[in-house]
Design a protein around this motif. Structure first.
Motif, mmCIF file in Angstrom:
data_model
loop_
_atom_site.group_PDB
_atom_site.id
_atom_site.type_symbol
_atom_site.label_atom_id
_atom_site.label_comp_id
_atom_site.label_asym_id
_atom_site.label_seq_id
_atom_site.Cartn_x
_atom_site.Cartn_y
_atom_site.Cartn_z
ATOM 1 N N THR A 1 0.812 -1.222 0.000
ATOM 2 C CA THR A 1 0.000 0.000 0.000
ATOM 3 C C THR A 1 0.846 1.273 0.000
ATOM 4 O O THR A 1 0.297 2.375 0.035
ATOM 5 C CB THR A 1 -0.926 0.007 1.230
ATOM 6 N N SER B 1 4.330 3.723 -1.451
ATOM 7 C CA SER B 1 4.738 4.354 -2.699
ATOM 8 C C SER B 1 5.476 3.362 -3.614
ATOM 9 O O SER B 1 5.169 3.257 -4.813
ATOM 10 C CB SER B 1 5.615 5.559 -2.340
ATOM 11 N N ILE B 2 6.402 2.587 -3.063
ATOM 12 C CA ILE B 2 7.088 1.563 -3.871
ATOM 13 C C ILE B 2 6.082 0.487 -4.278
ATOM 14 O O ILE B 2 6.110 -0.012 -5.408
ATOM 15 C CB ILE B 2 8.263 0.937 -3.072
ATOM 16 N N ASN C 1 0.495 -2.474 6.722
ATOM 17 C CA ASN C 1 0.474 -2.449 8.199
ATOM 18 C C ASN C 1 -0.976 -2.442 8.671
ATOM 19 O O ASN C 1 -1.448 -3.387 9.278
ATOM 20 C CB ASN C 1 1.243 -1.247 8.735
ATOM 21 N N CYS C 2 -1.696 -1.356 8.309
ATOM 22 C CA CYS C 2 -3.092 -1.281 8.749
ATOM 23 C C CYS C 2 -4.035 -0.703 7.687
ATOM 24 O O CYS C 2 -5.218 -0.520 7.941
ATOM 25 C CB CYS C 2 -3.164 -0.479 10.047
ATOM 26 N N SER C 3 -3.511 -0.402 6.482
ATOM 27 C CA SER C 3 -4.390 0.142 5.430
ATOM 28 C C SER C 3 -5.211 -1.007 4.856
ATOM 29 O O SER C 3 -5.006 -1.450 3.705
ATOM 30 C CB SER C 3 -3.569 0.793 4.320
ATOM 31 N N GLU D 1 16.356 0.290 5.367
ATOM 32 C CA GLU D 1 16.594 0.264 6.815
ATOM 33 C C GLU D 1 16.930 -1.149 7.307
ATOM 34 O O GLU D 1 17.661 -1.298 8.288
ATOM 35 C CB GLU D 1 15.383 0.813 7.570
ATOM 36 N N ASP E 1 16.658 0.435 -4.564
ATOM 37 C CA ASP E 1 16.887 1.857 -4.315
ATOM 38 C C ASP E 1 17.525 2.415 -5.593
ATOM 39 O O ASP E 1 18.411 1.769 -6.164
ATOM 40 C CB ASP E 1 17.873 1.966 -3.139
HETATM 41 P P1 NDP Z 1 5.450 4.172 2.326
HETATM 42 O O1 NDP Z 1 5.355 4.825 3.644
HETATM 43 O O2 NDP Z 1 4.834 4.807 1.162
HETATM 44 O O3 NDP Z 1 4.867 2.663 2.434
HETATM 45 C C1 NDP Z 1 5.274 1.820 3.467
HETATM 46 C C2 NDP Z 1 4.618 0.478 3.344
HETATM 47 O O4 NDP Z 1 5.025 -0.309 4.484
HETATM 48 C C3 NDP Z 1 3.085 0.519 3.427
HETATM 49 O O5 NDP Z 1 2.556 -0.561 2.702
HETATM 50 C C4 NDP Z 1 2.815 0.344 4.908
HETATM 51 O O6 NDP Z 1 1.513 -0.149 5.194
HETATM 52 C C5 NDP Z 1 3.873 -0.685 5.251
HETATM 53 N N1 NDP Z 1 4.244 -0.645 6.660
HETATM 54 C C6 NDP Z 1 4.561 0.452 7.384
HETATM 55 N N2 NDP Z 1 4.849 0.109 8.657
HETATM 56 C C7 NDP Z 1 4.707 -1.226 8.734
HETATM 57 C C8 NDP Z 1 4.829 -2.168 9.789
HETATM 58 N N3 NDP Z 1 5.156 -1.784 11.027
HETATM 59 N N4 NDP Z 1 4.600 -3.465 9.515
HETATM 60 C C9 NDP Z 1 4.258 -3.868 8.257
HETATM 61 N N5 NDP Z 1 4.123 -3.028 7.228
HETATM 62 C C10 NDP Z 1 4.344 -1.717 7.452
HETATM 63 O O7 NDP Z 1 7.022 3.918 2.078
HETATM 64 P P2 NDP Z 1 7.805 3.924 0.692
HETATM 65 O O8 NDP Z 1 7.114 3.060 -0.292
HETATM 66 O O9 NDP Z 1 8.149 5.308 0.339
HETATM 67 O O10 NDP Z 1 9.182 3.242 1.131
HETATM 68 C C11 NDP Z 1 9.282 1.859 1.386
HETATM 69 C C12 NDP Z 1 10.749 1.494 1.528
HETATM 70 O O11 NDP Z 1 11.391 1.708 0.258
HETATM 71 C C13 NDP Z 1 11.506 2.378 2.525
HETATM 72 O O12 NDP Z 1 12.472 1.604 3.175
HETATM 73 C C14 NDP Z 1 12.191 3.423 1.661
HETATM 74 O O13 NDP Z 1 13.388 3.908 2.225
HETATM 75 C C15 NDP Z 1 12.488 2.604 0.403
HETATM 76 N N6 NDP Z 1 12.587 3.420 -0.806
HETATM 77 C C16 NDP Z 1 11.498 4.156 -1.213
HETATM 78 C C17 NDP Z 1 11.584 4.945 -2.358
HETATM 79 C C18 NDP Z 1 10.377 5.691 -2.843
HETATM 80 O O14 NDP Z 1 10.447 6.291 -3.925
HETATM 81 N N7 NDP Z 1 9.272 5.707 -2.136
HETATM 82 C C19 NDP Z 1 12.842 5.061 -3.111
HETATM 83 C C20 NDP Z 1 13.887 4.207 -2.615
HETATM 84 C C21 NDP Z 1 13.764 3.432 -1.496
HETATM 85 P P3 NDP Z 1 0.302 0.864 5.603
HETATM 86 O O15 NDP Z 1 -0.134 1.499 4.317
HETATM 87 O O16 NDP Z 1 -0.732 -0.013 6.188
HETATM 88 O O17 NDP Z 1 0.881 1.847 6.579
#
Ligand code: NDP
Length: 387
Positions: free
Chosen positions: A11, A13-14, A37-39, A124, A148
């Motif tokens: 759910t 951005s990636i 996570n919770c969406s 991370e 990345d």
């Molecule tokens: P987002 O915040 O857009 O999405 C995070 C995702 O992780 C959501 O599906 C969220 O679910 C889920 N999530 C969050 N917390 C938990 C948890 N405690 N347990 C299980 N699932 C969880 O993040 P991004 O997509 O931006 O980034 C994701 C990873 O990719 C990061 O590590 C970031 O550094 C890396 N990255 C991102 C880039 C980008 O362009 N966005 C570029 C390069 C690397 P929910 O919707 O329910 O909260």
């Protein structure tokens, strides 16, 4: 031939970028697991659209909502951290690890231990448990593809060459939205301003990390784990247009660069199709229109995060995990408008300074250190005089 795929963090951005590529190439992919996570309702909608076999929420309290949203389908629903790891361990051709933060470590490890191919966006996890994750990859015979954009660029620039021929890796950075501000101006930056990245559309946490340059610090550590050229041979170069996604300099001073639009669908596509290439729905790069590509040295006086990250990886052991955990708590506090912009890095540095050297041997050790560092960071947040 249809390939199977699981998407951890569907759910986000990636997740959205990955699913968009799958949407354009539906016949090539069978979706196994989608997680959030919770969406719950967004996840259920995606699970229905992509006909996933299982949808999982990490937060078990959101499972009833997920179940209700999936009623009438034969898609399995599950919740909780154990369910997340079980779903991640299902055998698939490709897992995209795109949970944000150290929360992604255990599910990523589960996918690694299942021995599959993991497209890793969740930096991370690698920052916190680099050596442990790499040993597990070797043990399980798993493969890691860097997603990345910078690391994917380096990976592409290394193709066909040997790491021992590399003189230097040049990690490019946009410099974020505040690179031209003064120290005084930085102190009054707001949440809304920090959430607007000039080039990339990303999740909130990484957008703030990009503004503080901690993202580049984390990427420096990530590059060290992925490409063993020595810490002294990884440079950071500010390139505000974000067109060159990183470069590799070889012994003969030849420099290879990877260019592309600032859209994560490019590096994700490179992972999904690897070692082949696939079509993407993107407009081609128009360099004549962009006109000029500029470069400058990073300003570590104003943005100390890259220096702090370098110090953490030089200290080794659990220091990168401590830095990452403290940063996650500080970013959350900034997003909740509890602290100002410049305190984010100050909190991370302060927690790192109190770190007592230790050598985590297992993922559980890392997770315990991560939890402890979060507690320290919460305590530091209560000290109002810090910056
Ligand atoms: P987002 O915040 O857009 O999405 C995070 C995702 O992780 C959501 O599906 C969220 O679910 C889920 N999530 C969050 N917390 C938990 C948890 N405690 N347990 C299980 N699932 C969880 O993040 P991004 O997509 O931006 O980034 C994701 C990873 O990719 C990061 O590590 C970031 O550094 C890396 N990255 C991102 C880039 C980008 O362009 N966005 C570029 C390069 C690397 P929910 O919707 O329910 O909260």
């Amino acid at each position: 031939m249809t390939r199977t795929i699981s998407l951890l963090g569907a759910t986000g951005s990636i997740g959205a970028s990955t699913l968009d590529l799958i949407r354009h190439n539906r016949a090539d992919w069978q979706v196994e697991a989608l997680t959030a996570n919770c969406s719950a309702s967004a996840l259920a909608q995606l699970a229905r659209e992509f006909d996933a076999r299982i949808a999982v929420v990490g937060d078990e309290s959101c499972l009833p909502e997920l179940r209700a949203a999936l009623e009438g389908t034969d898609i399995e629903a599950a919740g909780g951290s154990a369910a997340l790891c079980e779903a991640a361990a299902r055998p698939v051709d490709m897992t995209v690890a795109a949970i944000v933060g150290c929360a992604g470590l255990a599910p990523t490890m589960a996918a690694v231990e299942a021995g599959g191919t993991i497209a890793l966006a969740n930096k991370e996890a690698l920052v916190s448990a680099g050596d442990i994750l790499k040993s597990a990859i070797e043990r399980a015979g798993a493969s890691l593809l860097p997603t990345d954009s910078e690391h994917n660029a380096i990976f592409q620039c290394l193709a066909g060459n040997k790491v021992r021929e590399v003189r230097r890796i040049i990690l490019t950075a946009s410099g974020g939205p505040f690179r031209t501000l003064s120290a005084d101006q930085l102190k009054s930056v707001t949440r809304e301003q920090a959430l607007k990245h000039p080039n990339w559309d990303m999740g909130a946490k990484i957008t703030i990390d990009s503004a503080t340059m901690m993202n580049k610090g984390l990427e420096f550590i990530e590059a060290h784990h992925l490409f063993p050229v020595g810490l002294e041979n990884i440079d950071i170069l500010v390139h505000p247009q974000s067109i060159i996604h990183s470069m590799v300099e070889y012994r003969d001073r030849s420099v290879l660069a990877q260019l592309g639009p600032s859209d994560m669908r490019v590096p994700i596509a490179s992972c999904l199709a690897y070692p082949e290439r696939m079509e993407t729905p993107l407009t081609p790069l128009d360099l004549a229109m962009i006109g000029e590509l500029t470069f400058e040295a990073p300003n570590e006086e104003l943005f100390p995060a890259t220096r702090i990250a370098r110090e953490a990886i030089e200290a080794g052991g659990a220091a990168p995990a401590v830095l990452n955990a403290a940063n996650e708590i500080a970013v959350e506090a900034f997003l909740n408008e509890r602290i100002g912009f410049t305190r984010i890095t100050a909190v991370a540095e302060s927690v790192l300074a109190r770190y007592m050297p230790s050598q985590p041997a297992t993922m559980e050790d890392v997770l315990a250190i991560d939890a402890e560092a979060r507690d320290h960071a919460r305590a530091v947040l209560e000290i109002p005089t810090l910056v």
